[in-house]
Motif scaffolding. Structure first.
Motif, PDB file in Angstrom:
ATOM      1  N   ARG A  71       0.841  -1.201   0.000  1.00  0.00           N
ATOM      2  CA  ARG A  71       0.000   0.000   0.000  1.00  0.00           C
ATOM      3  C   ARG A  71       0.869   1.241   0.000  1.00  0.00           C
ATOM      4  O   ARG A  71       1.998   1.227   0.496  1.00  0.00           O
ATOM      5  CB  ARG A  71      -0.947  -0.004   1.191  1.00  0.00           C
ATOM      6  CG  ARG A  71      -0.294   0.117   2.548  1.00  0.00           C
ATOM      7  CD  ARG A  71      -1.308  -0.141   3.673  1.00  0.00           C
ATOM      8  NE  ARG A  71      -2.371   0.856   3.677  1.00  0.00           N
ATOM      9  CZ  ARG A  71      -3.562   0.668   4.262  1.00  0.00           C
ATOM     10  NH1 ARG A  71      -3.834  -0.475   4.853  1.00  0.00           N
ATOM     11  NH2 ARG A  71      -4.471   1.623   4.233  1.00  0.00           N
ATOM     12  N   ASP A  72       0.297   2.304  -0.550  1.00  0.00           N
ATOM     13  CA  ASP A  72       0.914   3.620  -0.535  1.00  0.00           C
ATOM     14  C   ASP A  72      -0.109   4.567   0.068  1.00  0.00           C
ATOM     15  O   ASP A  72      -1.050   4.994  -0.608  1.00  0.00           O
ATOM     16  CB  ASP A  72       1.301   4.039  -1.958  1.00  0.00           C
ATOM     17  CG  ASP A  72       2.051   5.355  -2.001  1.00  0.00           C
ATOM     18  OD1 ASP A  72       1.941   6.143  -1.027  1.00  0.00           O
ATOM     19  OD2 ASP A  72       2.723   5.621  -2.995  1.00  0.00           O
ATOM     20  N   ASN A  73       0.058   4.876   1.341  1.00  0.00           N
ATOM     21  CA  ASN A  73      -0.938   5.714   2.020  1.00  0.00           C
ATOM     22  C   ASN A  73      -0.956   7.138   1.498  1.00  0.00           C
ATOM     23  O   ASN A  73      -1.975   7.817   1.585  1.00  0.00           O
ATOM     24  CB  ASN A  73      -0.698   5.682   3.527  1.00  0.00           C
ATOM     25  CG  ASN A  73      -1.139   4.368   4.149  1.00  0.00           C
ATOM     26  OD1 ASN A  73      -1.863   3.586   3.536  1.00  0.00           O
ATOM     27  ND2 ASN A  73      -0.692   4.109   5.369  1.00  0.00           N
ATOM     28  N   ALA A  74       0.140   7.590   0.939  1.00  0.00           N
ATOM     29  CA  ALA A  74       0.169   8.933   0.358  1.00  0.00           C
ATOM     30  C   ALA A  74      -0.706   9.012  -0.888  1.00  0.00           C
ATOM     31  O   ALA A  74      -1.205  10.087  -1.240  1.00  0.00           O
ATOM     32  CB  ALA A  74       1.594   9.335   0.019  1.00  0.00           C
ATOM     33  N   LYS A  75      -0.897   7.870  -1.545  1.00  0.00           N
ATOM     34  CA  LYS A  75      -1.713   7.821  -2.763  1.00  0.00           C
ATOM     35  C   LYS A  75      -3.072   7.156  -2.515  1.00  0.00           C
ATOM     36  O   LYS A  75      -3.848   6.966  -3.454  1.00  0.00           O
ATOM     37  CB  LYS A  75      -0.972   7.060  -3.855  1.00  0.00           C
ATOM     38  CG  LYS A  75       0.302   7.740  -4.331  1.00  0.00           C
ATOM     39  CD  LYS A  75       0.961   6.957  -5.459  1.00  0.00           C
ATOM     40  CE  LYS A  75       2.216   7.667  -5.955  1.00  0.00           C
ATOM     41  NZ  LYS A  75       2.885   6.919  -7.060  1.00  0.00           N
ATOM     42  N   ASN A  76      -3.337   6.782  -1.257  1.00  0.00           N
ATOM     43  CA  ASN A  76      -4.610   6.123  -0.919  1.00  0.00           C
ATOM     44  C   ASN A  76      -4.862   4.910  -1.812  1.00  0.00           C
ATOM     45  O   ASN A  76      -5.987   4.685  -2.283  1.00  0.00           O
ATOM     46  CB  ASN A  76      -5.786   7.104  -1.041  1.00  0.00           C
ATOM     47  CG  ASN A  76      -5.786   8.154   0.036  1.00  0.00           C
ATOM     48  OD1 ASN A  76      -5.036   8.085   1.014  1.00  0.00           O
ATOM     49  ND2 ASN A  76      -6.618   9.164  -0.134  1.00  0.00           N
ATOM     50  N   THR A  77      -3.832   4.127  -2.015  1.00  0.00           N
ATOM     51  CA  THR A  77      -3.921   3.012  -2.954  1.00  0.00           C
ATOM     52  C   THR A  77      -3.293   1.757  -2.364  1.00  0.00           C
ATOM     53  O   THR A  77      -2.240   1.827  -1.718  1.00  0.00           O
ATOM     54  CB  THR A  77      -3.228   3.363  -4.283  1.00  0.00           C
ATOM     55  OG1 THR A  77      -3.849   4.527  -4.839  1.00  0.00           O
ATOM     56  CG2 THR A  77      -3.355   2.230  -5.287  1.00  0.00           C
ATOM     57  N   VAL A  78      -3.959   0.636  -2.599  1.00  0.00           N
ATOM     58  CA  VAL A  78      -3.411  -0.668  -2.247  1.00  0.00           C
ATOM     59  C   VAL A  78      -3.190  -1.438  -3.545  1.00  0.00           C
ATOM     60  O   VAL A  78      -3.938  -1.265  -4.507  1.00  0.00           O
ATOM     61  CB  VAL A  78      -4.352  -1.426  -1.289  1.00  0.00           C
ATOM     62  CG1 VAL A  78      -5.687  -1.746  -1.941  1.00  0.00           C
ATOM     63  CG2 VAL A  78      -3.690  -2.695  -0.760  1.00  0.00           C
ATOM     64  N   TYR A  79      -2.149  -2.267  -3.546  1.00  0.00           N
ATOM     65  CA  TYR A  79      -1.758  -2.998  -4.742  1.00  0.00           C
ATOM     66  C   TYR A  79      -1.736  -4.502  -4.475  1.00  0.00           C
ATOM     67  O   TYR A  79      -1.556  -4.949  -3.338  1.00  0.00           O
ATOM     68  CB  TYR A  79      -0.360  -2.565  -5.191  1.00  0.00           C
ATOM     69  CG  TYR A  79      -0.203  -1.086  -5.418  1.00  0.00           C
ATOM     70  CD1 TYR A  79       0.318  -0.260  -4.426  1.00  0.00           C
ATOM     71  CD2 TYR A  79      -0.592  -0.504  -6.618  1.00  0.00           C
ATOM     72  CE1 TYR A  79       0.460   1.095  -4.622  1.00  0.00           C
ATOM     73  CE2 TYR A  79      -0.453   0.859  -6.828  1.00  0.00           C
ATOM     74  CZ  TYR A  79       0.074   1.652  -5.826  1.00  0.00           C
ATOM     75  OH  TYR A  79       0.205   3.006  -6.027  1.00  0.00           O
TER      76      TYR A  79
END
Length: 123
Positions: A71-79
């Motif tokens: 996840r990238d919390n700065a981008k509000n995205t999980v992969y």
């Protein structure tokens, strides 16, 4: 709360795909996230989960060593990075946001779901 999954497609066995799930509507970094594929005629099942800051992850035995959740919390995205794909991985993959900040395999502990993205693995 909205979860938008993307990245699915058609790939040959042994290939790779990376799924993304962009979240909006609440503080993304407060909650654990998970991925749940649903194959035709089958129930939705757990494959991977991650806690609020990425410090803890958990995988179904069927995907250990092949799939990686991040996840990238700065981008509000999980992969979900999927390698060494098999035909039995074919499914609609749903991302979900959990009730709490931790990791859980129970779909009943997730309160928001994305629309799903189709992954098809040909033999």
């Amino acid at each position: 709360v909205q979860l938008q999954a993307s990245g699915g497609g058609l790939v040959q066995a042994g290939g790779s795909l990376r799924l993304s799930c962009a979240a909006s509507g609440r503080t993304f970094s407060n909650y654990g996230m998970g991925w749940f594929p649903q194959a035709p005629g089958k129930e939705r099942e757990f494959v991977a989960a991650i806690d609020w800051n990425g410090g803890t992850t958990y995988y179904a035995d069927s995907v250990k060593g092949r799939f990686t959740i991040s996840r990238d919390n700065a981008k509000n995205t999980v992969y979900l990075q999927m390698n060494s794909l098999k035909p039995e991985d074919t499914a609609v993959y749903y991302c979900a946001s959990g009730f709490t900040h931790g990791v859980t395999v129970n779909p009943g502990r997730y309160d928001y779901w994305g629309q799903g993205t189709l992954v098809t693995v040909s033999s």
